[in-house]
Design a protein around this motif. Sequence first.
Motif, PDB file in Angstrom:
ATOM      1  N   GLU A 741       0.828  -1.211   0.000  1.00  6.19           N
ATOM      2  CA  GLU A 741       0.000   0.000   0.000  1.00  6.19           C
ATOM      3  C   GLU A 741       0.859   1.257   0.000  1.00  6.19           C
ATOM      4  OE1 GLU A 741      -3.414  -2.376   2.583  1.00  6.19           O
ATOM      5  OE2 GLU A 741      -2.175  -0.816   3.502  1.00  6.19           O
ATOM      6  N   GLY A 742       1.968   1.235   0.742  1.00  6.26           N
ATOM      7  CA  GLY A 742       2.871   2.382   0.714  1.00  6.26           C
ATOM      8  C   GLY A 742       3.504   2.592  -0.645  1.00  6.26           C
ATOM      9  N   ILE A 743       3.871   1.483  -1.317  1.00  3.53           N
ATOM     10  CA  ILE A 743       4.465   1.605  -2.659  1.00  3.53           C
ATOM     11  C   ILE A 743       3.449   2.160  -3.644  1.00  3.53           C
ATOM     12  CG2 ILE A 743       5.463   0.285  -4.556  1.00  3.53           C
ATOM     13  CD1 ILE A 743       6.649  -1.615  -2.483  1.00  3.53           C
ATOM     14  N   ILE A 744       2.189   1.730  -3.528  1.00  5.84           N
ATOM     15  CA  ILE A 744       1.141   2.280  -4.404  1.00  5.84           C
ATOM     16  C   ILE A 744       0.982   3.779  -4.159  1.00  5.84           C
ATOM     17  CG2 ILE A 744      -1.336   2.226  -4.872  1.00  5.84           C
ATOM     18  CD1 ILE A 744      -1.299  -0.765  -4.389  1.00  5.84           C
ATOM     19  N   SER A 745       1.068   4.187  -2.916  1.00  2.59           N
ATOM     20  CA  SER A 745       1.006   5.627  -2.614  1.00  2.59           C
ATOM     21  C   SER A 745       2.150   6.363  -3.280  1.00  2.59           C
ATOM     22  CB  SER A 745       1.057   5.842  -1.092  1.00  2.59           C
ATOM     23  OG  SER A 745      -0.022   5.221  -0.445  1.00  2.59           O
ATOM     24  N   HIS A 746       3.349   5.767  -3.241  1.00  2.08           N
ATOM     25  CA  HIS A 746       4.500   6.392  -3.895  1.00  2.08           C
ATOM     26  C   HIS A 746       4.286   6.511  -5.405  1.00  2.08           C
ATOM     27  CE1 HIS A 746       8.507   7.112  -5.386  1.00  2.08           C
ATOM     28  NE2 HIS A 746       8.511   5.929  -6.001  1.00  2.08           N
ATOM     29  N   LEU A 747       3.723   5.471  -6.014  1.00  2.00           N
ATOM     30  CA  LEU A 747       3.493   5.523  -7.451  1.00  2.00           C
ATOM     31  C   LEU A 747       2.469   6.606  -7.806  1.00  2.00           C
ATOM     32  CD1 LEU A 747       3.379   1.708  -8.271  1.00  2.00           C
ATOM     33  CD2 LEU A 747       5.222   3.323  -8.794  1.00  2.00           C
ATOM     34  N   LEU A 748       1.433   6.744  -6.990  1.00  3.93           N
ATOM     35  CA  LEU A 748       0.428   7.777  -7.267  1.00  3.93           C
ATOM     36  C   LEU A 748       1.012   9.176  -7.126  1.00  3.93           C
ATOM     37  CD1 LEU A 748      -2.700   6.291  -5.447  1.00  3.93           C
ATOM     38  CD2 LEU A 748      -2.485   6.739  -7.888  1.00  3.93           C
ATOM     39  N   LEU A 749       1.797   9.386  -6.075  1.00  4.57           N
ATOM     40  CA  LEU A 749       2.347  10.725  -5.835  1.00  4.57           C
ATOM     41  C   LEU A 749       3.415  11.092  -6.861  1.00  4.57           C
ATOM     42  CD1 LEU A 749       2.595  10.534  -1.939  1.00  4.57           C
ATOM     43  CD2 LEU A 749       1.014  11.916  -3.271  1.00  4.57           C
TER      44      LEU A 749
END
Length: 1478
Positions: A741-749
């Motif tokens: 979930e943290g990596i997905i947040s990084h990809l979105l940002l």
Amino acid sequence: MARDSILTWMRNLGEKGRQDELELLIQNTPIEQLQTTLKTTLTRSEGITFWNYLLLGFNPDREDAVLKRFECVRSFMDHLSSMELSYKQTFDLITRLSQDLVTFPTDQLAWIVEHCMDGMRQGDPKCVGWKDLLPSALLLMLSRPRFLLNGIFMEGTEFRDSTVRSIATMQWPSTILTPIADMFKSINLSSGEILTVLNKFSGAVQELSPMELPALCFQLFSMCSTASQLIIPLLALDKYFHRNFYKRLFSDMCSNSTNLDSIDSYSDKELREAEETILHHLNYCTMYKLTEKHLAIMLRNFLHMPDVILTPFMLSAIISMTSINRDPESARISHSILLPFLRNVIKNNEEERTLADYSVWYRDTLQRKQVDLQQVFAVLIDQNKDGKDVITPGLVHLVFYLLKSQTPKMHTLAITFLTKFIRKRFIFGQGIIKLISEWMIVYQDQNQFSECLTLLSVADTYTVSECIKTIQTVMDHMQWLSGEQSMSMMNFILPLLKISNRVRDALIDVLCKAMSSSGIQKRRMAIYGFCMILKQLNNSNAVRQSSSATSFCTQHSISGYSIMTQNTLGSRSNPQRNFDMLTLEIIGMLRNCLQQQFEIRCTLYENLQRAVELNAKLVPHVLQVIDWHFRSFFETPSAEEAGDDLDTVFRIRYDQLVSSSDDQHMEIQLKDNLGRLIQFVANCLSIFERAPSGYDTREMNRLLSFCVDRMVANRLPLEDISPPATHIKCALVLQQLNIIEGIISHLLLSSKPQNDAVSQILPLFNQHCKLLESLKSLADASKKAHKQFKQTAKNNSTSACNLTMNGVPVKTMCSQPENIWDLAILDKLLHLLLDDVVAFAASQKTGLLRSNEPLVRYVLSVTSKRVETIRQEPDYKQLAYSKRTFKQLTDITKIIYERCINRLPEFWKDFDMQSAALSTQCFSECLRTAHEIYPKKFQDFVKTFDMASIKGNRNKEAIYIVQDVLDEFMTDYGSDESIYKDDFIAKVPICLLESLEILLDHIDYGERAATESFTWLLNFCSKNEILNSEMGLVHRILFIQRQKTHLGPFFEGVARQLGFILGVQNEATPMDSVELRLKSISTVTAESCLQHLYTAVQKQLADVDYFVTKANNLNYKCQVVPEIDQIYWRGNLDAMDRSICTQIIHISRTLLALTNVCIPLGSSMDGLMKLLIQHFTCMKNLTRHYIASYTSDTSIEHIRSTKFELLLRDVGKQLPANIYELITYIEANTLDEEAQQHLKKRKVEAERAKVLRETRLIPKVIMVIEDFNKHIILLSKKTKSQNRLTDYLHLGTMRDFDIKSTDLRAAIERSISDGRNISIEDSNAEDPDQDEDEDAQSTTYPGEIEEEDAEPVVEEKKGQRRRRALSSEAEDSQPKRKRGRKAAEKPPAKTLCNDPEESDEGQPETTSKTQRTKNDSKAQPKKRARASNESKTAKKSNVQVDQQSTKPTKELRKPEEPVVKEKTQPSRRVGLQRSSKK
């Protein structure tokens, strides 16, 4: 003899005390000469001297002297009314005459009284000597014996009363009102006369000028000796100031412009000065005569009339009479009585404002607009800003009372007032802030004090910043209070940091001490405080004033930065030197938290992320601290030693995230959450990219890229999660889920249209789904392993079996995983999945994401849960004032509404029903969160997503969109079984109805959408049959909207239709009479509809009861207002009574229909019984109001005109008759046939408890009916009308409230076969004779009640549970009417007799049995033996029992024939007999 010589001679004789010569001189002087001399000397200085010696010269014992004196007095009175004298001269002359009045004969005193009254009629304000002479003359006349006056014999008392009556009835000139009041003050008036005089003054005061008011008011206040007298002039003055000043003032406040050309009778300055002076006189005159208790007893008659009390003048008048206003230094606020009274009036006013929005009947009956207290407070603040502090102390303490209450609306009023007051009267700021801060420390469980201080700090920062001692005291207490309470208290200090370096340094010192504390909560509080400082830090407010070792240039010992870094940032040439140095100091202290517990680290990530988002200049300094900590979780060569290909060694150090301290993995230690750290770092990097300077972030980006690439390629080594399952494996799975979930947040940002970051989200989500499946399998295996381990631990006492996480016991480790995405990330995800075009990604790369149903479902589900958690956030975060959270919530709601709700039919047809259901749930949660957290901003919230609010837009409003979607859904799925079998299909209409309810709650009753929504709801319920019971909430919405927009009967039709569904007891009314046909009311929704109907009727009764109390208050006002206003207020009272009776008629007819319905026993029946109790209590209160209000001979006409007689005629007999039949129905259906088939398996104690539970409200219902009848009898006797009101009453029946159910008794007696003796009460000691008085109407109450012994019972098995006769789960949709019960089939030897007569006949045959039990009779009553005797006669009555139990239901209503018994004292308990007795 010359005039001057007479004057000189009289003076010489008088001064020398030669009384005889003086009398001889006056006797020999002609009367004309004395009159002439008197006339010429009155206006001169020697006039009082001549008048004194003249009166001394008349001998009262001589008849001629008395007559001569009277002629002089007549001449004196005539000259006094025609000459212009000073007040002192007149007062001296009248006073001297009053000394000799005692020697005047009765006829002369009567002439003086009449002459004074003539002077009053003339109305000359310059000649008011009569005001001092008339009281003395009347007092003397009062003591005179019977005398002859004008040919009529009368007593002194009669003369005095007729004179006072004549004065009170004459027309008073407005020019002499003050002297008249002064005269009345000197007359010893009775209470009735004072009320008459005050009422007359109240009508006359309206014509005076402001300058004339204070003197008159002083006289009137002095005249009042009781609070009931004082209220009369106060009401008149309130009317005066409202008409001349406040009415125009409020009008100007409500309008956008002021009419500057208007010419008023009096200036605002004159009116304000007069009001201030009157308040001063009021305080002075009542200080020692009336206490707060006396005033409160009188004012409680206006408790429910806020329009009378909450006016600027009346509010000021009441406050001026409080002890806290007179002596604010020594008086204790807790001892005040009037301030709590004012708080209750304000509370009633706010409730009226709320209730008026939800009831059209309430608005029509109210007859006026509610008081806008904000306007009243604004006026009082403006009046006090000029330094006129007559009521300032009391007003502030009243606001403190509002702040201390438990009602949020009161808190809002108090905080708004204090915010405006301190801005204009900042001199009071320090004292107010000191008191509130003390209460904030004392009442730690109440959040309103910290909220108030926070808003005061934001509104008037400079005033609050001057309270250094108070702020320091609060900081000192923060060190020993709980962490959450300290964070709540800290919020009011944070706004001061921008302008006060002293406060900031003191706060930093406190936070440093908290950071070194051993308690986790204290350190969390320190982190929160430091991050709040960083959030608003800039170079202008970052200068440290202290030179202590812990505050300036100490980064070498605190932060661990290199000396070169510190020297570079601390250089004088650095333009951001102050900001950089203080930031390094604070971040250096926060750096130590990275080595502490799991909770501390998560708190640090959350608060630092918020600080970074609001203050981007912090990013370089934060990244320096986080960089090394972030790298420590990864094991990989540096960029110089290895490349970036997939073969490069890269591993996550899970041992630094989760560990176990025992071999069985029962003690789990969570050290950090790498997923939250990755999300925090991603946010920092995204902000850093806007201005990439100050730090090298290449290594952090490389590590994040490795995480993404390896996870997408499924080459990131994960910990072993294969069986056997352990708790530590579950913890590792949860960590891996958060990492993804943290990596997905990084990809979105980090996503941009130029890169393909979003294309890697789908592989990551697939990995996420696999881990969720693994977690489920691990959870099942972990539970089994945990049970086996616990069983082993039981055998081995030395081993422990408790599962702990960070030392805290938990039930399971494999709980539902908690998603770490915040609102900002979810907003981006929703745009990515639902929008066609997004600014941060290319459209061709989002297609796969948007078509992936599991991903859309998961994001919608997480969004719904995250929005719901906003309502559960702690108070110290104060999200209600967070603009950032409000914007994120509106953005999420907008995308859900536009892309899902607006086209929901296409969504469930073309995409997925489960996703459609989740989107409706998310929309409902967004609306509910905005409704609860931002109620004042809800209209603005709706405007952000509802395009119809934009002017010129032709789109439908959101409320119509939701209605259309519901119509289409019911068309597609309304008759489908999946609407209650499929969870997701069933969720769609429920969530839409919940959303519709919230939207309707914020639509004003005057808007077109309110009325149209009720029409739609009515059509929806009329044409749709509801198969899902949870959709029954549509009836609640329907009933609320009905009361909000329409008058007249409605609920009666609903009750009749419920009878059509559930069955009725009396079928005399044909079913065709049901006018309202709602298909939505069916066997599925009948129970919920019944509860919603109870709630609606209960609200109507509460409103009526409030207005009955309000009518009592209005009746009291009619008694104290002037006669010219009584007709108006009496008309209002009659209109209010008429409206109350009309509403109760509608309610009574609804209850009439409900009591005829076969309602299932249990909560539904209890709700009806409580409703009946409330109804008859309300009716009793209304009757008491009529008893108090209508006391004249024409009372019956008033009662008829207000429809009270119509109310009695309609329901006086029918409703109680239905209730008595309902009681019989309850008793007949308490135990059913099925429950009697296996009596041995039943628990007799449980059966008895159930009977008591089912019938516990019956005595209360009977009691309130009888109490209501009693009050009707009193009213009937008082009205003395030919058509007595008691003729409309039902002849009540005294009932035996003991539980004597035949079925229960049979069950208890049959249990004797188990070897246990059970005693029952003797049900045959009843006297059936009921000789009742026709007027008494069954109000004879038992004077003597015999106490019954408790019945021993038999315990039975738990397996058999009894079914209720009429249950909502019954298969038969048409419940049985009042049914008799068949006796359970038992062997003849086991069957018992229920016939008390036969039981009595069998007693002679069982003499031996009775003799055998004599030894036990000392400890037990004789009833126990009788129970045993009845069991002996069971064989004889077996056939009769079967015949009785199969009789038709109608026999239940037949009273049994009286049984003749020889008793010296007959029993008082007479009532309806059981149907099984003959």
